[in-house]
Motif scaffolding. Structure first.
Motif, PDB file in Angstrom:
ATOM      1  N   ALA A  88       1.377  -1.162   0.249  1.00 28.83           N
ATOM      2  CA  ALA A  88       0.275  -0.003   0.025  1.00 28.83           C
ATOM      3  C   ALA A  88       1.032   1.195   0.002  1.00 28.83           C
ATOM      4  O   ALA A  88       0.337   2.000   1.125  1.00 28.83           O
ATOM      5  N   ASP A 109       0.849  -0.826  -5.719  1.00 29.05           N
ATOM      6  CA  ASP A 109      -0.361  -0.005  -5.088  1.00 29.05           C
ATOM      7  C   ASP A 109      -1.347  -0.281  -6.552  1.00 29.05           C
ATOM      8  O   ASP A 109      -0.377  -0.487  -7.590  1.00 29.05           O
ATOM      9  N   LEU A 154       0.233  -0.365   5.627  1.00 28.16           N
ATOM     10  CA  LEU A 154      -0.230   0.430   6.355  1.00 28.16           C
ATOM     11  C   LEU A 154      -0.348   1.692   6.320  1.00 28.16           C
ATOM     12  O   LEU A 154      -1.313   1.868   5.040  1.00 28.16           O
TER      13      LEU A 154
HETATM   14  N1  SAM Z   1       0.762   3.458   3.219  1.00 27.19           N
HETATM   15  C1  SAM Z   1       0.649   4.795   2.896  1.00 27.19           C
HETATM   16  C2  SAM Z   1       0.837   5.381   3.753  1.00 27.19           C
HETATM   17  O1  SAM Z   1       0.445   5.427   4.743  1.00 27.19           O
HETATM   18  O2  SAM Z   1       0.811   6.672   3.369  1.00 27.19           O
HETATM   19  C3  SAM Z   1      -0.778   4.513   1.789  1.00 27.19           C
HETATM   20  C4  SAM Z   1      -2.274   4.561   2.538  1.00 27.19           C
HETATM   21  S1  SAM Z   1      -3.742   4.498   1.359  1.00 27.19           S
HETATM   22  C5  SAM Z   1      -4.553   5.076   2.841  1.00 27.19           C
HETATM   23  C6  SAM Z   1      -4.128   3.012   1.077  1.00 27.19           C
HETATM   24  C7  SAM Z   1      -3.447   2.810  -0.242  1.00 27.19           C
HETATM   25  O3  SAM Z   1      -4.075   1.694  -0.357  1.00 27.19           O
HETATM   26  C8  SAM Z   1      -3.948   3.765  -1.838  1.00 27.19           C
HETATM   27  O4  SAM Z   1      -2.499   4.162  -2.557  1.00 27.19           O
HETATM   28  C9  SAM Z   1      -3.721   2.863  -3.145  1.00 27.19           C
HETATM   29  O5  SAM Z   1      -4.636   2.809  -3.907  1.00 27.19           O
HETATM   30  C10 SAM Z   1      -3.919   1.926  -1.910  1.00 27.19           C
HETATM   31  N2  SAM Z   1      -5.564   0.536  -2.198  1.00 27.19           N
HETATM   32  C11 SAM Z   1      -6.460   0.348  -1.546  1.00 27.19           C
HETATM   33  N3  SAM Z   1      -7.055  -0.353  -2.148  1.00 27.19           N
HETATM   34  C12 SAM Z   1      -5.804  -1.477  -2.917  1.00 27.19           C
HETATM   35  C13 SAM Z   1      -5.913  -2.604  -3.930  1.00 27.19           C
HETATM   36  N4  SAM Z   1      -7.261  -3.237  -3.416  1.00 27.19           N
HETATM   37  N5  SAM Z   1      -4.928  -3.132  -4.597  1.00 27.19           N
HETATM   38  C14 SAM Z   1      -3.777  -1.949  -4.326  1.00 27.19           C
HETATM   39  N6  SAM Z   1      -3.999  -1.245  -3.986  1.00 27.19           N
HETATM   40  C15 SAM Z   1      -4.860  -0.599  -2.961  1.00 27.19           C
END
Ligand code: SAM
Length: 285
Positions: A88, A109, A154
């Motif tokens: 993520a 991602d 995370l």
């Molecule tokens: N880990 C980073 C942080 O703490 O700053 C970003 C967290 S952000 C809340 C959630 C991330 O998960 C986003 O970039 C979103 O694109 C990705 N995401 C959500 N669902 C996903 C999926 N099914 N497959 C891949 N990525 C996903």
């Protein structure tokens, strides 16, 4: 086992936005009835550019580094981890941190715009070239190759999966991409407190002072809709699935993880003795 950790961090920087092309989209679209939007794929429409850019501007990385401390780094180093898959990546905060600490890191991602932002942030914060891969968790093994000592998910990201099937599928994909003694780290907001009314729906989360606030606008067993307000009074929303702590632990066990430690993390607020976040550390062997 449920352990307690006291740590202050600046919270969950939301990431980016719409699919395929990098847009300057600033408006979210939840349709006529936002409470019916309960869809795993909708995250790409929620992290619009305006939201992500504002968040990255306001929550400066140095402050986040300082407040998060060495918790994740120490957990990984204690286990002799060398290779990490950040599933993520978002705007790249943890990936950059891992690279700086010497971990061989791959940054995945499901949002290509997020990966572009993360790549730019890698260059901006120390001239790091992140190894980014566009992959959805549900088909991770198709798009990311190799196995890893650790996988991190995370920033309250797992909450974007809206069906039990998607959650199981994603966990199974994570499990398969770990080495035989690998470790998975997932964090999540403390939704139990919200669902059980321990916070009430007036609870406000403050990120790094009072620059950004997050308030639960609506909560039921299938939806937690949060409102984010910025100093210029602009507002954005995220629709998330309210994960109960024991449910996530059970899913991890059912997928095959042998030992799961859950830490309570007092992240953004200091009200009462309820942690705002939980961190699950699941070991495969
Ligand atoms: N880990 C980073 C942080 O703490 O700053 C970003 C967290 S952000 C809340 C959630 C991330 O998960 C986003 O970039 C979103 O694109 C990705 N995401 C959500 N669902 C996903 C999926 N099914 N497959 C891949 N990525 C996903």
């Amino acid at each position: 086992r449920v352990l307690t950790l006291r740590r202050r961090a600046c919270g969950t920087p939301p990431p980016n936005d719409r699919s395929r092309i990098i847009t300057t989209q600033d408006r979210q679209d939840f349709g006529e009835d936002p409470l019916t939007v309960r869809d795993t794929d909708h995250y790409k429409d929620e992290y619009v550019t305006g939201f992500v850019e504002k968040w990255d501007d306001l929550i400066d990385w140095k402050a986040r580094y300082a407040s998060e401390g060495r918790f994740f780094i120490d957990q990984l180093k204690e286990r002799g981890v060398k290779t990490v898959l950040d599933v993520a990546t978002g705007t790249g905060f943890h990936s950059v941190r891992l690279v700086e600490e010497g971990f061989e890191t791959v940054s995945a991602d499901g949002s290509p715009e997020m990966l572009a932002k993360a790549f730019a942030n890698g260059l901006k914060h120390g001239g790091h070239i992140l190894r980014v891969v566009h992959a959805d968790w549900r088909w991770l093994n198709r798009d990311v190759h190799g196995t890893y000592d650790a996988i991190i998910c995370l920033g309250n990201s797992f909450t974007h999966l809206f069906s039990a099937r998607d959650r199981r599928k994603a966990l199974a994909e994570f499990y398969a991409m770990l080495k035989h003694d690998g470790v998975l780290i997932i964090d999540q907001r403390n939704y139990d407190a919200l669902l059980d009314g321990d916070y009430g729906n007036k609870h406000v989360y403050y990120y790094c002072g009072d620059d950004v606030t997050a308030e639960p606008e609506y909560v039921d067993e299938g939806l937690a809709r949060f409102r984010y307000t910025f100093p210029d009074k602009s507002r954005y929303h995220l629709n998330m699935f309210p994960l109960r702590k024991e449910y996530v632990r059970r899913l991890m066990r059912e997928v095959g993880f042998q030992r799961i430690d859950t830490y309570g993390d007092f992240q953004e607020t200091y009200h009462g003795d309820q942690p705002d976040f939980y961190i699950h550390i699941a070991e495969k062997a």
